[in-house]
Motif scaffolding. Structure first.
Motif, short mmCIF file in Angstrom:
data_model
loop_
_atom_site.label_atom_id
_atom_site.label_comp_id
_atom_site.label_asym_id
_atom_site.label_seq_id
_atom_site.Cartn_x
_atom_site.Cartn_y
_atom_site.Cartn_z
N UNK A 310 0.79 -1.21 0.00
CA UNK A 310 0.00 0.00 0.00
C UNK A 310 0.83 1.27 0.00
N UNK A 311 0.14 2.39 0.27
CA UNK A 311 0.77 3.70 0.18
C UNK A 311 1.76 3.96 1.32
N UNK A 312 1.64 3.23 2.43
CA UNK A 312 2.57 3.44 3.54
C UNK A 312 3.99 3.13 3.11
N UNK A 313 4.16 2.08 2.32
CA UNK A 313 5.49 1.72 1.84
C UNK A 313 6.03 2.79 0.90
N UNK A 314 5.14 3.36 0.07
CA UNK A 314 5.54 4.43 -0.84
C UNK A 314 6.05 5.63 -0.06
N UNK A 315 5.33 6.02 0.98
CA UNK A 315 5.75 7.17 1.79
C UNK A 315 7.09 6.91 2.48
N UNK A 316 7.29 5.67 2.92
CA UNK A 316 8.55 5.31 3.57
C UNK A 316 9.72 5.44 2.60
N UNK A 317 9.55 4.93 1.40
CA UNK A 317 10.60 5.00 0.39
C UNK A 317 10.87 6.45 0.00
N UNK A 318 9.81 7.23 -0.18
CA UNK A 318 9.98 8.64 -0.51
C UNK A 318 10.77 9.38 0.57
N UNK A 319 10.41 9.12 1.83
CA UNK A 319 11.10 9.78 2.93
C UNK A 319 12.57 9.40 2.98
N UNK A 320 12.86 8.11 2.81
CA UNK A 320 14.25 7.65 2.84
C UNK A 320 15.04 8.25 1.67
N UNK A 321 14.42 8.27 0.49
CA UNK A 321 15.10 8.81 -0.68
C UNK A 321 15.38 10.30 -0.51
N UNK A 322 14.41 11.03 0.02
CA UNK A 322 14.60 12.46 0.25
C UNK A 322 15.70 12.70 1.27
N UNK A 323 15.75 11.89 2.33
CA UNK A 323 16.80 12.05 3.34
C UNK A 323 18.18 11.84 2.73
N UNK A 324 18.30 10.86 1.85
CA UNK A 324 19.58 10.61 1.19
C UNK A 324 19.97 11.79 0.31
N UNK A 325 19.01 12.34 -0.42
CA UNK A 325 19.29 13.48 -1.30
C UNK A 325 19.76 14.68 -0.48
N UNK A 326 19.07 14.98 0.62
CA UNK A 326 19.46 16.11 1.46
C UNK A 326 20.85 15.90 2.05
N UNK A 327 21.16 14.66 2.44
CA UNK A 327 22.49 14.36 2.97
C UNK A 327 23.56 14.58 1.90
N UNK A 328 23.29 14.12 0.70
CA UNK A 328 24.25 14.31 -0.40
C UNK A 328 24.43 15.80 -0.69
N UNK A 329 23.34 16.56 -0.68
CA UNK A 329 23.45 18.01 -0.90
C UNK A 329 24.31 18.67 0.17
N UNK A 330 24.13 18.25 1.42
CA UNK A 330 24.92 18.83 2.50
C UNK A 330 26.40 18.51 2.31
N UNK A 331 26.71 17.29 1.92
CA UNK A 331 28.11 16.91 1.70
C UNK A 331 28.71 17.68 0.53
N UNK A 332 27.93 17.84 -0.54
CA UNK A 332 28.42 18.59 -1.70
C UNK A 332 28.65 20.05 -1.35
N UNK A 333 27.74 20.64 -0.59
CA UNK A 333 27.90 22.04 -0.17
C UNK A 333 29.14 22.20 0.71
#
Length: 339
Positions: A310-333
């Motif tokens: 269901x949608x709960x798994x989708x939200x979990x994946x989205x949250x994890x993916x977004x967290x990874x992107x923000x972490x990568x942005x912080x490292x790049x900055x």
């Protein structure tokens, strides 16, 4: 033998340009990853999905991905300009739903012209009010747009008798054709994205938006119209959100009062995944388009392979993916600041 002959030979100092080359290379690499990382991830995901699923590369599936996310693109487009200034707009999901109801109401009572003009006018007024509070009253964008989220949803409930009244778009209305099929809404959105890219990269307004997010004090000292630009980005965001809602009502044939919940988070996630910094000052319209498609492909793959969760798994994946992107942005900055 003279004393000078006994001194150890010293190598000439390395030119400053040679010493700066590795740092410049790292900075260029970090910039490319930030701006084009979402596109690379999108291509990789699409290639893997096409190799493992026979249904993913079919036209029916691709048209479904494009058509179902056409209106989210408009929310993300407006959000890109807001975040580039260092702000945030939490009201777009509610304004999206309000625009849908106003579009259906206009088509039901006044025809196509009212269905188009009414949501755009209300969206522009809503964005103007929020922009003035942020720019002139110097209130925090988070608080202002959170109030806007609640206010737009409350106005929506009042217009529909708390959801008891549903306005229908007449079947023979020309307004309905704006949302028919896949290509009409997708082409409209593509045209708006092209205009948004030109606005950001080829106009004084776009340069001011980027400068404002990079350093507001410096932008003020340079004589740039800081307050006016802040107002305009919130007007643009709310107007695009209302337009997306109107197009959504044309597609659905009615003004649905329950839609738009959580869409502001999807728009923010799409913009950030596309490479726009949450702190402002750096980002692109093309990156935002890639970010929207990355999330859309993730949803599509989860529906295909993990539909039982269901949608709960989708939200979990989205949250994890977004967290990874923000972490990568912080490292790049951090890498770029160190260099």
């Amino acid at each position: 033998m003279t004393p000078s002959a006994l001194r150890p030979a010293t190598l000439p100092p390395r030119p400053a340009s040679d010493a700066a080359q590795p740092a410049a290379l790292r900075e260029r690499l970090a910039s490319h990853i930030q701006r084009r990382g979402a596109l690379a991830v999108l291509v990789l995901m699409a290639a893997l999905a096409s190799a493992t699923s026979s249904t993913f590369p079919t036209w029916s599936n691709i048209s479904s991905i494009l058509g179902n996310n056409a209106f989210v693109w408009l929310l993300a487009l407006g959000m890109t300009f807001v975040i580039l200034t260092g702000g945030i707009d939490l009201s777009v999901g509610s304004v999206y739903a309000l625009g849908g109801v106003l579009g259906a109401y206009g088509a039901h009572t006044g025809g196509t012209w009212l269905a188009v003009v009414l949501p755009l006018a209300v969206g522009a007024l809503w964005g103007t009010a929020q922009g003035l509070l942020v720019a002139r009253a110097r209130m925090a964008p988070f608080i202002v747009t959170l109030a806007g989220l609640l206010g737009a949803r409350g106005l929506l409930q009042a217009l529909t008798d708390e959801g008891a009244t549903t306005y229908l778009v007449p079947a023979d209305s020309a307004f309905r054709r704006l949302g028919d099929g896949t290509w009409v809404p997708v082409l409209l959105v593509a045209a708006l994205f092209g205009a948004g890219a030109l606005l950001l990269t080829r106009t004084r307004f776009g340069a001011t938006v980027t400068a404002l997010g990079g350093n507001e004090n410096a932008a003020t000292l340079m004589g740039l119209p800081v307050a006016r630009t802040k107002v305009l980005v919130y007007v643009l965001s709310a107007t695009l959100a209302a337009a997306a809602g109107a197009l959504g009502s044309a597609r659905l044939g009615s003004g649905v009062t329950t839609i738009g919940v959580g869409y502001e988070l999807t728009a923010i996630a799409s913009v950030v995944i596309g490479g726009t910094l949450l702190t402002g000052g750096s980002g692109s319209i093309g990156g935002t388009a890639s970010g929207v498609l990355v999330l859309a492909v993730i949803h599509n793959l989860i529906d295909h392979y993990f539909s039982q969760y269901g949608s709960a798994f989708t939200d979990t994946v989205n949250g994890a993916f977004l967290a990874v992107v923000v972490l990568v942005q912080a490292l790049l900055s951090r890498t770029r600041q160190t260099d």
